[in-house]
Enzyme design. Structure first.
Site, short mmCIF file in Angstrom:
data_model
loop_
_atom_site.label_atom_id
_atom_site.label_comp_id
_atom_site.label_asym_id
_atom_site.label_seq_id
_atom_site.Cartn_x
_atom_site.Cartn_y
_atom_site.Cartn_z
N THR C 23 20.24 68.41 62.36
CA THR C 23 19.32 69.24 63.14
C THR C 23 20.07 70.42 63.74
OG1 THR C 23 19.74 68.01 65.19
CG2 THR C 23 17.97 67.21 63.79
N ASP C 24 19.31 71.42 64.22
CA ASP C 24 19.93 72.51 64.96
C ASP C 24 19.16 72.71 66.25
OD1 ASP C 24 17.66 74.16 64.55
OD2 ASP C 24 18.54 75.12 62.80
N GLN C 25 19.56 73.71 67.04
CA GLN C 25 18.97 73.83 68.37
C GLN C 25 17.53 74.31 68.36
OE1 GLN C 25 21.79 76.52 70.25
NE2 GLN C 25 20.27 78.13 70.26
N MET C 26 16.99 74.64 67.18
CA MET C 26 15.58 74.96 67.10
C MET C 26 14.77 73.65 67.11
SD MET C 26 13.89 77.77 64.46
CE MET C 26 14.97 79.20 64.69
N GLY C 27 15.48 72.52 66.99
CA GLY C 27 14.83 71.22 67.04
C GLY C 27 14.37 70.73 65.67
#
Lengths: 145, 145, 145, 145
Positions: C23-27
């Site tokens: 995952t990344d910080q965009m969710g």
């Protein structure tokens, strides 16, 4: 849980197959990937206790941030190897949770790597919080005494 | 911006050095890593226009989600190679932004990979949104006509 | 193979569960990871044909280098989602092999991503080689006509 | 080397900027990426001693396999942060080499993570080998006494 009733600690087993992306030019698995597998084991461990890390984040607004990691590499995993990740809970007190891992090759049970991770329960603000009671109880039930 | 005044498109150059973690057992860079480098180039491109992707997310609550990626691999990058990522804006209309990339080896300018990414501007709910005017203007100024 | 006897193309299905690391910080899942899952699907496809990519490399000294990748992202995969990777062979001629992929969410069969990869068969020197006859035959048998 | 002549240990500094791909849905850097940065620091350390890890592998046929890793996470790194990786040699004896790392945020020198890696020198067969004399000498010269 019968495992603890019989005095044997609860150990969760997860399986992964080594991906090409996880190898490096030495022809073996790049060492940082074992930490990703530890996390795969940890998530499965939590699921097998009847909990769900996804809803811990979404519904309870807590995360389990890693604060300490250690790993000893015994023998290299290679592309396409099937691996078993054995995960156990080592400690759970207040805001701190500690897991232990052994990664073995499925074909011959050879130990490839072992390690530990220490976590702190945090809120969405990344500040320390107590583990909610409903989770703390289940963790306590399977704790290695 | 002088580049567009003279009719030359604005091309942002970023440098990365190939990490051991990015190689695979074929002895070259694993192909998915080029997409990560495209992103490095894209972020630098935006920064060089005087904008900041971090504050686009934090202050304006928008993200630039990838909806389409393509890449052609010409020659393999190897461990420790220094690479130049050349990034340019290809289109920006409404909610859609398109970037083009060339990754060349710094030592001899050999072309290793080229590609494109198409993005849609989204809000925190991952729903499509128009690119805010202040960004749209700057993008328009450097658009390859 | 019965699939081709009945005129239906052979489609291999593989399952992965989204890892936190992906995952990344965009969710949502970081887009480059889909290329890793394409590879997971490709390896399984080859295994289901009774071949083994590991021994293709070790015994026959050939690799299947990626020369072209494209992907369209329809809907984001999220942490802990179970995904099905559907892989099919699109072309196999001389030194060139082309695969197609669809990644769907297991729970509701929603299409998240589709893409293609084009490969060139190479020797250990990364130079182009014909696909050995024994592999070419099996590929030909399941080719979508 | 003047650093050791004056009694101060040699510390190599490398810089990285956090990539979007390195974040996770908690909004911070995924913990396994710090190990990749340790490796970036280690390679730079070796380069600054006038050696080159690439040619150690290619010309001398040796690798420096990781056998032990530990890391303590103090404060999370975030997307687009510029980081400084401080690397020092802690031990080098026979086939064993040990490095120490501190990762600090460039903007305010805040300590984010510290750790150690222990390595064994191996040949292409992954078997233990003594570190060749020419490298051992240079390592000894900068060893923290």
């Amino acid at each position: 849980m019968s495992e603890t009733a019989t005095g044997k600690p609860f150990v969760s087993e997860s399986r992964v197959r080594v991906r090409y992306a996880e190898t490096d030019q030495m022809g073996v698995v790049y060492h940082a990937n074992y930490l990703v597998w530890f996390e795969v084991g940890r998530v499965e461990f939590i699921r097998k206790l009847g909990m769900d890390y996804r809803s811990m984040e979404h519904e309870d607004g807590i995360g389990i941030a890693v604060v300490d990691v250690s790993a000893r590499y015994k023998y290299p995993a290679r592309y396409d190897d099937e691996l078993v990740i054995e995960t156990r809970l080592v400690a759970a007190r207040g805001a701190v949770v500690k897991f232990g891992y052994r990664i073995v090759r499925a074909a011959d049970h050879m130990l490839l790597c072992e390690g530990e991770t220490v976590h702190v329960v945090v809120g969405k603000d990344m500040k320390k919080r107590l583990l909610p009671e409903k989770y703390a109880k289940r963790f306590a039930a399977v704790l290695i005494s």
